[in-house]
Design an enzyme around this catalytic site. Structure first.
Site, PDB file in Angstrom:
ATOM      1  N   GLU A 257      38.866  29.161  47.524  1.00  0.00           N
ATOM      2  CA  GLU A 257      39.745  30.003  48.331  1.00  0.00           C
ATOM      3  C   GLU A 257      38.983  30.822  49.355  1.00  0.00           C
ATOM      4  OE1 GLU A 257      42.835  31.068  44.790  1.00  0.00           O
ATOM      5  OE2 GLU A 257      41.858  32.660  45.901  1.00  0.00           O
TER       6      GLU A 257
ATOM      7  N   CYS B  18      41.041  36.957  44.859  1.00  0.00           N
ATOM      8  CA  CYS B  18      40.553  35.575  44.870  1.00  0.00           C
ATOM      9  C   CYS B  18      40.650  34.900  43.517  1.00  0.00           C
ATOM     10  CB  CYS B  18      39.136  35.533  45.385  1.00  0.00           C
ATOM     11  SG  CYS B  18      39.166  35.430  47.151  1.00  0.00           S
TER      12      CYS B  18
ATOM     13  N   CYS C  90      33.122  38.027  34.359  1.00  0.00           N
ATOM     14  CA  CYS C  90      33.676  39.385  34.238  1.00  0.00           C
ATOM     15  C   CYS C  90      35.058  39.339  33.576  1.00  0.00           C
ATOM     16  CB  CYS C  90      33.782  40.037  35.614  1.00  0.00           C
ATOM     17  SG  CYS C  90      32.194  40.138  36.434  1.00  0.00           S
TER      18      CYS C  90
ATOM     19  N   CYS D 184      32.562  30.744  38.481  1.00  0.00           N
ATOM     20  CA  CYS D 184      31.482  31.735  38.434  1.00  0.00           C
ATOM     21  C   CYS D 184      30.922  31.820  37.016  1.00  0.00           C
ATOM     22  CB  CYS D 184      32.025  33.097  38.865  1.00  0.00           C
ATOM     23  SG  CYS D 184      30.760  34.373  38.958  1.00  0.00           S
TER      24      CYS D 184
ATOM     25  N   CYS E 254      36.964  36.639  53.987  1.00  0.00           N
ATOM     26  CA  CYS E 254      36.375  36.749  52.649  1.00  0.00           C
ATOM     27  C   CYS E 254      36.092  35.334  52.158  1.00  0.00           C
ATOM     28  CB  CYS E 254      37.411  37.466  51.781  1.00  0.00           C
ATOM     29  SG  CYS E 254      36.972  37.578  50.067  1.00  0.00           S
TER      30      CYS E 254
ATOM     31  N   CYS F  24      38.243  39.424  35.895  1.00  0.00           N
ATOM     32  CA  CYS F  24      38.287  38.591  37.097  1.00  0.00           C
ATOM     33  C   CYS F  24      38.963  37.247  36.841  1.00  0.00           C
ATOM     34  CB  CYS F  24      36.873  38.373  37.613  1.00  0.00           C
ATOM     35  SG  CYS F  24      36.785  37.231  38.998  1.00  0.00           S
TER      36      CYS F  24
HETATM   37  N1  SAH Z   1      30.784  37.895  42.519  1.00  0.00           N
HETATM   38  C1  SAH Z   1      30.705  38.879  43.515  1.00  0.00           C
HETATM   39  C2  SAH Z   1      31.588  38.598  44.709  1.00  0.00           C
HETATM   40  C3  SAH Z   1      32.945  38.060  44.411  1.00  0.00           C
HETATM   41  S1  SAH Z   1      34.045  39.097  43.496  1.00  0.00           S
HETATM   42  C4  SAH Z   1      31.000  40.251  42.939  1.00  0.00           C
HETATM   43  O1  SAH Z   1      31.441  40.346  41.807  1.00  0.00           O
HETATM   44  O2  SAH Z   1      30.750  41.219  43.648  1.00  0.00           O
HETATM   45  C5  SAH Z   1      34.537  40.204  44.779  1.00  0.00           C
HETATM   46  C6  SAH Z   1      35.217  41.466  44.328  1.00  0.00           C
HETATM   47  O3  SAH Z   1      36.518  41.194  43.771  1.00  0.00           O
HETATM   48  C7  SAH Z   1      34.440  42.211  43.263  1.00  0.00           C
HETATM   49  O4  SAH Z   1      34.162  43.535  43.661  1.00  0.00           O
HETATM   50  C8  SAH Z   1      35.373  42.150  42.090  1.00  0.00           C
HETATM   51  O5  SAH Z   1      35.203  43.252  41.302  1.00  0.00           O
HETATM   52  C9  SAH Z   1      36.735  42.085  42.724  1.00  0.00           C
HETATM   53  N2  SAH Z   1      37.772  41.642  41.787  1.00  0.00           N
HETATM   54  C10 SAH Z   1      37.700  40.663  40.855  1.00  0.00           C
HETATM   55  N3  SAH Z   1      38.830  40.595  40.115  1.00  0.00           N
HETATM   56  C11 SAH Z   1      39.656  41.553  40.612  1.00  0.00           C
HETATM   57  C12 SAH Z   1      40.976  41.978  40.283  1.00  0.00           C
HETATM   58  N4  SAH Z   1      41.672  41.416  39.309  1.00  0.00           N
HETATM   59  N5  SAH Z   1      41.499  43.004  40.992  1.00  0.00           N
HETATM   60  C13 SAH Z   1      40.814  43.576  41.996  1.00  0.00           C
HETATM   61  N6  SAH Z   1      39.574  43.216  42.360  1.00  0.00           N
HETATM   62  C14 SAH Z   1      38.993  42.217  41.677  1.00  0.00           C
HETATM   63 FE1  SF4 Z   2      32.016  36.307  39.231  1.00  0.00          FE
HETATM   64 FE2  SF4 Z   2      34.430  37.393  39.379  1.00  0.00          FE
HETATM   65 FE3  SF4 Z   2      32.460  38.721  38.216  1.00  0.00          FE
HETATM   66 FE4  SF4 Z   2      32.407  38.379  40.898  1.00  0.00          FE
HETATM   67  S1  SF4 Z   2      33.915  39.541  39.733  1.00  0.00           S
HETATM   68  S2  SF4 Z   2      30.725  38.108  39.442  1.00  0.00           S
HETATM   69  S3  SF4 Z   2      33.366  36.341  41.027  1.00  0.00           S
HETATM   70  S4  SF4 Z   2      33.323  36.775  37.483  1.00  0.00           S
END
Ligand code: SAH
Ligand code: SF4
Length: 358
Positions: A86, A343, A123, A119, A112, A126
């Site tokens: 995406e 995303c 997390c 990944c 973006c 996420c």
């Molecule tokens: N992996 C990298 C970049 C991609 S994630 C990172 O973690 O920084 C980009 C951003 O999206 C991160 O700051 C992450 O915390 C946020 N993100 C992920 N899941 C989310 C959610 N459910 N609601 C809001 N932000 C989210």
């Molecule tokens: Fe990976 Fe999502 Fe964590 Fe970013 S927020 S490091 S994309 S698992």
């Protein structure tokens, strides 16, 4: 066969002679957005045939586009092996036109982009993490996202966009291709996107932050911090066990920051998890002495997530607390809420639909 967008100009020069032909090819690819070698009119026929034999130019397809009421557009790309990623186009400012139709200021775009399919970091909040890790994107697959979006939206060649590596994946976990993509974006014969317009968002791979810093590419860095003590951070970002908060702060202190810029710390606010003022207080202490700005992000709930969106009141209080102690702090606007612009969500929807039909 590899994508032509996978190559730096210096790499193409090794096999394409004379050198000025590479400049012409870069121009066709990145300034005219041509996706067919036959359209490269100033190249000799035999060179066009040679290019067709050697490189792919058009094997990534737009599989879906969703547009939100605020102009945010989310693209789902299908890669040559069928995996999907995406990319989100955010319109940050509208065009301003006076009554005579004269353009006073142009619109501003941020894109973006994704760096991996899935990944590894995993997390707990996420959506991307749910599908696990599939593979790294090649440099060309990273670069193509910007190209396809500029083309699809008729964003003219000299109109620069800002790039944030905040889509799917952990960019620093795909280090070599990340660096290559930055160099291709920056190339003046190509997209010519200044490094200060590119922001790498990372969940905090400290050793790679240092490695990136040493390359002195001039790109901005954003740290997805989300928690101020290691115990909670481990719960949210399991990788924190290997790269704890102190190691991240130490790495950031060594990172070369543009004079006009600050390091962005992203803080995802989750209801009753990290939205309290005691956390805000610790955050101020932690960032003391760093040229930092904090970006507060509302947790965006998704199907199956155990967390909840915080209240506006809590987020505003958190911001006020930081602000009153001199810490620059913004709240990320929730753009594209009606299309699930966080995303990973569009891709998940597509996968689910596919499962239903097969
Ligand atoms: N992996 C990298 C970049 C991609 S994630 C990172 O973690 O920084 C980009 C951003 O999206 C991160 O700051 C992450 O915390 C946020 N993100 C992920 N899941 C989310 C959610 N459910 N609601 C809001 N932000 C989210
Ligand atoms: Fe990976 Fe999502 Fe964590 Fe970013 S927020 S490091 S994309 S698992």
């Amino acid at each position: 066969m590899n994508l032509i967008y996978d190559y730096l100009d210096t790499e193409l020069e090794e096999s394409i002679k004379p050198k000025f032909r590479v400049k012409q090819i870069y121009n066709w690819l990145y300034k005219k957005y041509v996706n067919n070698f036959d359209e490269m009119k100033n190249l000799p026929k035999n060179l066009k045939e040679e290019l067709k034999d050697k490189f792919e130019i058009d094997n990534i397809k737009i599989a879906d586009i969703q547009e939100a009421s605020d102009g945010t557009k989310k693209y789902l790309f299908k890669l040559s092996d069928g995996h999907t990623i995406e990319t989100v186009l955010l319109k940050m400012k509208e065009k301003v036109i006076d009554k005579d139709g004269k353009v006073l200021s142009g619109e501003k775009f941020t894109v973006c982009i994704s760096s991996q399919v899935g990944c590894k970091v995993g997390c707990s909040f996420c959506f991307t993490a749910k599908g696990g890790f599939i593979r790294n994107l090649s440099a060309g697959e990273i670069v193509y996202q910007i190209l396809a979006i500029k083309r699809d939206n008729n964003i003219v060649e000299n109109k620069s966009v800002n790039i944030v590596y905040m889509g799917m994946g952990e960019p620093l976990d795909n280090f070599d291709n990340l660096v290559k993509s930055i160099k291709i974006f920056t190339n003046l014969d190509g997209l010519a996107i200044a490094p200060r317009r590119q922001t790498i968002s990372t969940s905090g791979l400290s050793s790679k932050i240092e490695k990136l810093g040493k390359l002195n590419l001039g790109v901005n860095i954003a740290i997805s911090l989300h928690a101020v003590d290691d115990e909670l951070r481990e719960e949210l970002i399991p990788m924190n066990r290997a790269y704890n908060i102190k190691s991240i702060i130490d790495a950031i202190k060594k990172y070369p920051i543009d004079e006009r810029k600050r390091v962005m710390f992203e803080y995802l606010i989750i209801k009753d998890v990290n939205d309290d003022l005691a956390s805000a207080k610790k955050l101020v202490k932690l960032l003391n002495g760093i040229k930092a700005k904090v970006n507060l992000i509302y947790f965006n709930p998704h199907e199956g997530s155990i967390y909840q969106r915080p209240t506006n009141k809590k987020v505003n209080e958190f911001q006020e607390f930081l602000h009153n102690r001199g810490l620059l702090c913004t709240i990320r606007e929730s753009k594209g809420i009606d299309i699930d612009a966080a995303c990973g969500q569009l891709r998940e929807k597509e996968l689910k639909e596919k499962r239903l039909f097969t």
